[in-house]
Structures are given as structure tokens and as C-alpha cells.
Design a protein around this motif. Structure first.
Motif, PDB file in Angstrom:
ATOM      1  N   PRO A  87       0.821  -1.227   0.000  1.00  0.00           N
ATOM      2  CA  PRO A  87       0.000   0.000   0.000  1.00  0.00           C
ATOM      3  C   PRO A  87       0.849   1.269   0.000  1.00  0.00           C
ATOM      4  O   PRO A  87       0.507   2.255  -0.660  1.00  0.00           O
ATOM      5  CB  PRO A  87      -0.804  -0.100   1.299  1.00  0.00           C
ATOM      6  N   ILE A  88       1.962   1.229   0.731  1.00  0.00           N
ATOM      7  CA  ILE A  88       2.833   2.407   0.799  1.00  0.00           C
ATOM      8  C   ILE A  88       3.445   2.666  -0.574  1.00  0.00           C
ATOM      9  O   ILE A  88       3.489   3.799  -1.050  1.00  0.00           O
ATOM     10  CB  ILE A  88       3.947   2.188   1.833  1.00  0.00           C
ATOM     11  N   PHE A  89       3.890   1.589  -1.223  1.00  0.00           N
ATOM     12  CA  PHE A  89       4.452   1.757  -2.557  1.00  0.00           C
ATOM     13  C   PHE A  89       3.402   2.277  -3.523  1.00  0.00           C
ATOM     14  O   PHE A  89       3.682   3.105  -4.374  1.00  0.00           O
ATOM     15  CB  PHE A  89       5.010   0.424  -3.082  1.00  0.00           C
ATOM     16  N   GLY A  90       2.182   1.795  -3.371  1.00  0.00           N
ATOM     17  CA  GLY A  90       1.096   2.233  -4.242  1.00  0.00           C
ATOM     18  C   GLY A  90       0.963   3.741  -4.217  1.00  0.00           C
ATOM     19  O   GLY A  90       0.906   4.402  -5.255  1.00  0.00           O
ATOM     20  N   PHE A  91       1.010   4.279  -3.012  1.00  0.00           N
ATOM     21  CA  PHE A  91       0.881   5.717  -2.832  1.00  0.00           C
ATOM     22  C   PHE A  91       2.031   6.464  -3.505  1.00  0.00           C
ATOM     23  O   PHE A  91       1.841   7.428  -4.232  1.00  0.00           O
ATOM     24  CB  PHE A  91       0.840   6.014  -1.332  1.00  0.00           C
ATOM     25  N   VAL A  92       3.253   5.949  -3.294  1.00  0.00           N
ATOM     26  CA  VAL A  92       4.430   6.590  -3.867  1.00  0.00           C
ATOM     27  C   VAL A  92       4.377   6.493  -5.398  1.00  0.00           C
ATOM     28  O   VAL A  92       4.683   7.453  -6.106  1.00  0.00           O
ATOM     29  CB  VAL A  92       5.714   5.933  -3.322  1.00  0.00           C
ATOM     30  N   LEU A  93       3.956   5.344  -5.893  1.00  0.00           N
ATOM     31  CA  LEU A  93       3.935   5.141  -7.346  1.00  0.00           C
ATOM     32  C   LEU A  93       2.981   6.113  -8.035  1.00  0.00           C
ATOM     33  O   LEU A  93       3.243   6.569  -9.142  1.00  0.00           O
ATOM     34  CB  LEU A  93       3.534   3.697  -7.660  1.00  0.00           C
ATOM     35  N   LEU A  94       1.894   6.433  -7.351  1.00  0.00           N
ATOM     36  CA  LEU A  94       0.932   7.363  -7.912  1.00  0.00           C
ATOM     37  C   LEU A  94       1.593   8.713  -8.197  1.00  0.00           C
ATOM     38  O   LEU A  94       1.442   9.291  -9.275  1.00  0.00           O
ATOM     39  CB  LEU A  94      -0.221   7.546  -6.919  1.00  0.00           C
ATOM     40  N   ILE A  95       2.360   9.190  -7.217  1.00  0.00           N
ATOM     41  CA  ILE A  95       3.065  10.457  -7.419  1.00  0.00           C
ATOM     42  C   ILE A  95       4.101  10.297  -8.524  1.00  0.00           C
ATOM     43  O   ILE A  95       4.263  11.157  -9.381  1.00  0.00           O
ATOM     44  CB  ILE A  95       3.754  10.912  -6.115  1.00  0.00           C
ATOM     45  N   LEU A  96       4.792   9.154  -8.491  1.00  0.00           N
ATOM     46  CA  LEU A  96       5.855   8.951  -9.471  1.00  0.00           C
ATOM     47  C   LEU A  96       5.301   8.919 -10.894  1.00  0.00           C
ATOM     48  O   LEU A  96       5.974   9.336 -11.833  1.00  0.00           O
ATOM     49  CB  LEU A  96       6.616   7.653  -9.153  1.00  0.00           C
ATOM     50  N   LEU A  97       4.081   8.451 -11.029  1.00  0.00           N
ATOM     51  CA  LEU A  97       3.453   8.422 -12.342  1.00  0.00           C
ATOM     52  C   LEU A  97       3.310   9.846 -12.887  1.00  0.00           C
ATOM     53  O   LEU A  97       3.623  10.104 -14.055  1.00  0.00           O
ATOM     54  CB  LEU A  97       2.078   7.762 -12.232  1.00  0.00           C
ATOM     55  N   THR A  98       2.884  10.765 -12.018  1.00  0.00           N
ATOM     56  CA  THR A  98       2.762  12.148 -12.481  1.00  0.00           C
ATOM     57  C   THR A  98       4.135  12.725 -12.817  1.00  0.00           C
ATOM     58  O   THR A  98       4.274  13.514 -13.731  1.00  0.00           O
ATOM     59  CB  THR A  98       2.066  13.056 -11.446  1.00  0.00           C
ATOM     60  N   VAL A  99       5.151  12.295 -12.070  1.00  0.00           N
ATOM     61  CA  VAL A  99       6.509  12.754 -12.370  1.00  0.00           C
ATOM     62  C   VAL A  99       6.897  12.287 -13.774  1.00  0.00           C
ATOM     63  O   VAL A  99       7.421  13.058 -14.591  1.00  0.00           O
ATOM     64  CB  VAL A  99       7.524  12.217 -11.336  1.00  0.00           C
TER      65      VAL A  99
END
Ligand code: ATP
Ligand code: MG
Lengths: 282, 200, 255
Positions: free
Chosen positions: C64-76
Motif C-alpha cells: 500500500p505504501i508503494f502504491g501511494f508513492v507510485l501514484l506520485i511517481l506516475l505524475t513525475v
């Protein structure tokens, strides 16, 4: 042996005008059980805190006179040094939980760790106070998960484990039901019998009368009287100080039945029974 | 007379302020998200700690806040601990200098704290995320400015600015409202100067 | 009372590694890719982290923590792929959008770096009891007072949350609105927050006194109720970690 000597103690909190303690003097002997009574804002808590050094070291403010506990002058010492001689328990057990420990067992160890005791010594002391205050069953619980009564007993146990010579208790049974306060009084009475000096503020006046050797009556920061429970509660100006005498005293006053000394009225159940039984048999 | 703003011998009273400050931060953040407010409001405790305990306690509250978040919820918080630390520091210095005595001054403090957050966070955002903040509106602005100017620093700065300044301003104003309601003898406790007046 | 922590109580090898070693590991995981800024190094780090999370039996918990980080990384990835300052070489089209190679790889590097660091922290956070970590640090010389502060936060937050729940229930039953338009919700914020904050601040005074009279400021040498935990292969692991760092430095200098 004199355990506590208070001489002309005066104290004023910072940024206030009025003296919270106004020229108080008394002495307490080793092993005595002292009750402190008086109405709200009389200065009872302030006096308690003066015995352990919180007044003046924690609050600062203006201070005069002397408090000497076991030969140590409070003003010249520090709270942590004094904590080895004299402990204090406050009214609200919730704020006395350190919050840094996960079990009751560790919570009681907090003070002992700061004293630098060995692990063996700690285990021994903790087991003994758990037993004395009847909280062994909850020793592995989180301190915050206790009932108000258990929490209060844990707070007292945490101080008693530090083995002070003197213990000061500021309304320690306010969170407890009648049976719970009875148990606390009994445990403290036991410590007193073993030679610990006890100073207790309490509104449960019957209990104070029953357990105290002497009672200190405080009013507006001044010591009005310091004498035996029977003496204090027989005063006819008691209501002026916002204090109501124990029900036994009031019954005997109504029946005009004095103690055998012919001066005071009974302050406790057993004294009243003794006096009244004599009358009934007459 | 107050004790020096930088006095390093932290009193126990000020130390126990820190966990409560972190707790207040967390409560504010939770409440803002429960009420679906468009702000974070996750530094109210840090601001109160600064107002009550001064810059050192404020800075410690901020830093420890992020360490705890990092350990319990979101490892990224560690990095922004520096931002929180400086916010606490700036609010504490201003509080000590008498800048929390009226609503109008509190607004200035709010803007100063917001700008502090922007100045510290922007380089962190750039080195860590390539310049974004992770906030939807801010990042949209970031994309827009990047598309138009290609100036990463400028875009990142604006991104952070639109996100942080309003949030920190409101945060400081809420903290000030609470601070005003605190009893005097509590505020007094942190100001003590280690001097006991003699009545003898 | 539920304590505030991501810690997962398991009995794996990783759980028995000394907390200090986990901290050193995080340090190395962050520093080595800075010394050797190569994609394979980052990827090796991520694989290493994943393996350790799997050994610790907490991989699922970390998702779940990675999921959250990945979401931001996608916008990056999107923003940099489209607008990165050095964009020159077109990489691919996505509808009307043209992604560039430079921005895309820059974003990819950011993504891998962030995932690497987050994963390393997850190992520490998911496999170390916060109180053990703090106690270890205090034994290693962290001020016991700061140790106290850290320990107590973990307990105070759930405590305050439950107070707040009580208060918000009470406020709601008195008819306070917490839903509706933005103005209504803003108006609800202070009455919900105020009482908890006031209460907990006022309680700090008595708590501070209670700590003081239990020797909190004592100058004596503090002892511990708990015995030092038996951590595994502490010296060996530590030695290996420093060796990795040394190897990275040598590689950098030699190459
Ligand atoms: N921290 C403080 N700062 C300023 N004044 C205080 C502080 N604490 C108590 N006082 C004042 O000192 C006086 C004595 O208060 P104290 O708390 O000692 O009374 P008390 O006899 O314990 O009352 P109660 O029965 O309500 O507990 C009161 O007038 C009170 O307002
Ligand atoms: Mg009182």
C-alpha cells in the motif's frame, strides 16, 4: 524523630498577587499519617508540592521560609534528589502515566530506571508493589487500558516502588469507588505502619479521620490548626473553613456525646461506637 | 524577564510539549482530511509549540514530527523533516520577538512560515521528485510553467508557493486562535527564567 | 489501545537484525547509488530490498505504501516526459502527447531512486518495534529525554485520537454539521480540534510534574528494566555493510 520541618513558609505563584501559602510552620514526625483538609483553593495542593520541591523548583515564583525533609532543605536541593526521599501522587492518574511505556510493569519501572537501580532490584520492587496494590493481574496491559481505579493504584505503586521515606498524596482516591478507595487507604495505612511518613489531602473526611494521626486545617494559605482528628473536627467554627466534620462527629454532637476526655467529640466510627455504647448500656 | 530564546537546557515542561505538539499535528491533519478541507493543516501543534516554548522546542517538534511520521506512516516524511524544523524555528523566533500579539501580526507570521516552507522545500522537491510537490493543483501549475518556460526552479517554486503559503497561513491563524484561549498560568510555565524571588 | 505503528510482529531473520544495522543499511542504500550513479546499481538495490522484505515476510504489507508513492511517481513520469528542460529526442506518442527520451529517463531515475529509498526504510519500519529502536538508540547515547519524547508520541497520538472521536460524537449529537459545503466544513474544524488541543496542552503541566518526581531530570546513570535483546550476527552484518560502501568507493575511484 522529625521528618519534615516547615518554618514560616510563604509562596506566591509567578504572575499572581496573592500568597498561595502564607507563613506556614509545622513539623511532622517519622511514621506519622497526616491528613490535610481545607476548602477549594485553600492551598492544599500547593503545600503538597512544596514538600517535594515542585514548589518552588518547577514553578519558580516567590518563596520564603524553609522546608526541610529528612535533613535536606528543599530550596537548596533539586526535585530529582528529593524524589529519592519523598514521593508525590496527584489527583488525575491519567496525566501521571508517562506515556512512554507499553506495559504497567515497565511503567512502574520508569522511576527506578532513572534512579539507576539494577534489573534484579527493579524486578523485586515492582513485584512487591504490584502485589501491595493488587494490580498483578494487569501487569502486562497497556497503562492507558486500565480502569480509573487501576490507573490510580498504578500511579501510587509507581511512587511507592521508589521507596521514599515520605509519601505525599493529593486527593489520590478521587477516581475510585468506595471499595477502591478503601483498598488504597488500607495499603497506604499498611505502609504507614511499616514506618513510612504519609501526608494526604483528601475530601473523604471520614477516611481522613479514621487514618490520620493528626490533621492540618488549611484556609486561604494559612495553617489554621494542626491537631488530632478529634480536636480538629470538634471545632465549632469548622464550617467557616468550608469543612464538614465526619458524620460520626456530627451525630455525637447532635446527641451531645463527648469522648471520655470530655473535650472532644468522636471523629471515627470506632470512637463513636465506644462512646455511644457506653450510653446505651447506662 | 524571559529566559534566553536559545537556552539549551530544555525544561521538562517544554519537553512534554513536543509529543503533544506531534499529536496535535496529527489530529489537525486527520480532521482536515475527514472534513475534506482543501488544506493539510498538519502543523498546528508545531506552531503552538513554537509559540509556547520558543524556537528550539518548535524546531524539535517539527523534526520529531516527521521522524515519527516516517517511522509509522510514510517514509518520505523523513526528508521533509528539515522543512518542519525550519518552520518551527521561524515561528518560534517570531513568537519570541513579540509577533504573536495580534491577528494582523499573526498573518505576517503565517506568511513568513509559509515562505520558509517554500524556500526549504523547493530544493528538496527538485532533488527528490524533480520539482513536484505531490499536490494535484500545485503540480498542474508546475506542468504548466514547465511547458511554458522550462525553468525547473521557477516552476517548482511556484508549485510550492501556491500550495504552502495559504496552508501555513491558515495553520498559524488557527494556532493563534487556540493560543489566545490558553490559560495564563500555562503560558507562564514555559517562560520561567530559573529565578526564584525571595520573600524572606 | 492500538499503538501507532507499521511494525509487523514476525519471527524472521530480519526481525532479529540489530536496529542500528538496519539504519546503516538505509544509509548505504542511499549513498551507494550517489557514488555510483548507474541504473544497474539502483536496480540491484531495489532487488536487494525486495528480497529482504520477502525474507521478513512483510512484502505484502509494504505494497500500500508503494502504491501511494507510485501514484506520485506516475505524475513525475508524465510531467518530466513531456516538459523536462533538456527534452530533445522524441521517444513515443501517447495520443496527442509526445514523450521525450531525456525527460523520460530522468523521471525513470527519480522513480527508481525513490522506490529504492522507500523500500529500504520499509525494511526498518516494518520489522522493528519502535520502542526497541528508541531504546537501542538511547543505549547508544541518544539523550534519554529525547528517547522519552519519541516513545511517548507513539502512545499519545492514539490517545488523542480517541479523545477526539469522543468529542466529535458529542458535537455531532448536539447537532453540529460536519458535512455539506466548504464553509460548513471549515466552521466545524475549530470546535472539533479546540477542546482536544486545549485539554492535552493543559495536561502537559501535570505530566511534566509527574515525570520530574520520578527522577526524569536525575543526573544518575540511567539503567534499563529490559535486557539487551539478542540480535543476530551484528558484527558480521555491520562489517559487510561497511565493506559494500568501501567497495563502491574503490570502484568509483578506480573507474
Ligand atoms: N499554577 C498556578 N498558577 C497560579 N496560581 C495558582 C496555580 N495553581 C494554583 N494557584 C492558586 O493558588 C491557590 C491555591 O491553590 P491550590 O491548588 O493549592 O488549592 P487546593 O487547596 O489544592 O484546592 P482544590 O481543593 O481545588 O484542589 C489558589 O488561589 C489557586 O488559584
Ligand atoms: Mg488541589
Amino acid at each position: 524523630m522529625k521528618k519534615i520541618v516547615v518554618e514560616n513558609l510563604k509562596y506566591r505563584y509567578p504572575s499572581t498577587e496573592k500568597l498561595a501559602l502564607d507563613d506556614i510552620s509545622f513539623t511532622i514526625n517519622q511514621g506519622e499519617f497526616i491528613g490535610i483538609i481545607g476548602q477549594n483553593s485553600a492551598g492544599k495542593s500547593t503545600l503538597c508540592q512544596a514538600l517535594v520541591g515542585l514548589v518552588p523548583h518547577f514553578y519558580q515564583g516567590a518563596y520564603g521560609g524553609k522546608v526541610i525533609v529528612d535533613g535536606i532543605e528543599v530550596k537548596q536541593s533539586s526535585i530529582s534528589e528529593l524524589s529519592l526521599k519523598v514521593g508525590i501522587v496527584f489527583q488525575n492518574p491519567f496525566t501521571q502515566v508517562t506515556g512512554s511505556k507499553l506495559t504497567v510493569y515497565e511503567e512502574i519501572a520508569f522511576g527506578l530506571e532513572n534512579m539507576g537501580l539494577t534489573r534484579i532490584e527493579m524486578l523485586e520492587r515492582i513485584d512487591s508493589v504490584l502485589d501491595l496494590f493488587d494490580i498483578t493481574a494487569v501487569k502486562n496491559r497497556n497503562p492507558f487500558d486500565l480502569s480509573g481505579g487501576q490507573m490510580q493504584r498504578m500511579a501510587i505503586a509507581s511512587i511507592v516502588a521508589m521507596k521514599p521515606d515520605v509519601i505525599v498524596l493529593d486527593e489520590p482516591t478521587s477516581q475510585l469507588d468506595p471499595q477502591g478507595s478503601e483498598e488504597v487507604f488500607r495499603a497506604i495505612g499498611e505502609l504507614s505502619n511499616q514506618g513510612m511518613t504519609v501526608v494526604m489531602v483528601e475530601h473523604k473526611i471520614e477516611k481522613i479521620a479514621e487514618y490520620s494521626d493528626r490533621v492540618l486545617l488549611l484556609h486561604e494559605g494559612k495553617c489554621v490548626d494542626f491537631a488530632s482528628p478529634a480536636d480538629i473536627f470538634s471545632r465549632d467554627d469548622l464550617h467557616e473553613y468550608g469543612v464538614v466534620a465526619p458524620v460520626y462527629t456530627r451525630v455525637c454532637q447532635a446527641l451531645k456525646q463527648k469522648n471520655i476526655d470530655k473535650k472532644t467529640y468522636p471523629a471515627t466510627l470506632s470512637e463513636a461506637v465506644e462512646v455511644l455504647r457506653g450510653k446505651i448500656h447506662d | 524577564m524571559n529566559k534566553s530564546m536559545w537556552s539549551f537546557r530544555l525544561s521538562t515542561a517544554s519537553l512534554v510539549l513536543i509529543p503533544v505538539a506531534v499529536g496535535i499535528n496529527y489530529i489537525g491533519k486527520t480532521l482536515a482530511s475527514v472534513l475534506k478541507l482543501p488544506l493539510w493543516l498538519d502543523a498546528i501543534g508545531t506552531m503552538l509549540a513554537s509559540m509556547l516554548g520558543g524556537p528550539i522546542i518548535g524546531a524539535l517538534s517539527g523534526a520529531i514530527n516527521n521522524v515519527i511520521y516516517g517511522l509509522t506512516m510514510d517514509p518520505i516524511s523523513f526528508i521533509y523533516g528539515i522543512t518542519s524544523l525550519f518552520m518551527g524555528l521561524v515561528a518560534g523566533i517570531l513568537a519570541y520577538k513579540g509577533w504573536i500579539s495580534s491577528w494582523s501580526k499573526a498573518i505576517i507570521v503565517g506568511i513568513a512560515v509559509g515562505l520558509t516552507a517554500v524556500v526549504i522545500s523547493t530544493p528538496l522537491n527538485i532533488s527528490f521528485w524533480g520539482g513536484q510537490t505531490g499536490n494535484l493543483w500545485g503540480d498542474a501549475l508546475f506542468a504548466l510553467v514547465m511547458a511554458k518556460t522550462k525553468l525547473v526552479w521557477f516552476a517548482s517554486f511556484l508549485d510550492e508557493l501556491v500550495v504552502d503559503v495559504p496552508d501555513k497561513l491558515i495553520t498559524v491563524l488557527i494556532s493563534y486562535a487556540i493560543f489566545r484561549g490558553l490559560p495564563n498560568n500555562l503560558k507562564q510555565l514555559y517562560k520561567s527564567n530559573n529565578k526564584i524571588e525571595s520573600l524572606d | 489501545m492500538k499503538a501507532l505503528t507499521l511494525y509487523e510482529d514476525r519471527n524472521t531473520f530480519i526481525h532479529h537484525v540489530h536496529p542500528i544495522n538496519k539504519l546503516i543499511y538505509i544509509f548505504i542504500i542511499i549513498v551507494v547509488p550517489l557514488i555510483l550513479p548507474l541504473f544497474p546499481v539502483l536496480i540491484a538495490g531495489i532487488i536487494m530490498n525486495t528480497v529482504l522484505l520477502l525474507i521478513a515476510n512483510v512484502f505484502k504489507k509494504s505494497l500500500p505504501i508503494f502504491g501511494f508513492v507510485l501514484l506520485i511517481l506516475l505524475t513525475v513520469l508524465i510531467i518530466q516526459g513531456l516538459f523536462h528542460a533538456e527534452n530533445a529526442t522524441p521517444l513515443f506518442h501517447l495520443g496527442p502527447l509526445l514523450f521525450y527520451k531525456e525527460g523520460f529517463f530522468y523521471a525513470l531515475q527519480i522513480t527508481l531512486r525513490v522506490l529504492n529509498i522507500v523500500a529500504a526504510f520499509m525494511i526498518l519500519v516494518l520489522t522493528t518495534k519502535p520502542s526497541d529502536l528508541v531504546e537501542t538508540l538511547v543505549r547508544k547515547g541518544l539523550s534519554p529525554k529525547i528517547g522519552y519524547v519519541l516513545q511517548s508520541v507513539f502512545q499519545i497520538i492514539p490517545q488523542m485520537l480517541s479523545t477526539m472521536e469522543t468529542i466529535s460524537d458529542a458535537q455531532r449529537s448536539r447537532g453540529m454539521e460536519t458535512e455539506g459545503n466548504l464553509f460548513v466544513r471549515i466552521k466545524a474544524f475549530l470546535p472539533l480540534l479546540g477542546p482536544v488541543v486545549l485539554n492535552s496542552l493543559i495536561q502537559t503541566r501535570e505530566r511534566a510534574m509527574a515525570l520530574e518526581v520520578r527522577g526524569f531530570s536525575s543526573l544518575r546513570h540511567k539503567t534499563f528494566l529490559n535486557e539487551v535483546k539478542n540480535y543476530r550476527y551484528t558484527t558480521f552484518i555491520q562489517f559487510t555493510l561497511w565493506l559494500v560502501l568501501l567497495a563502491a568507493i574503490i570502484w568509483r575511484v578506480v573507474l
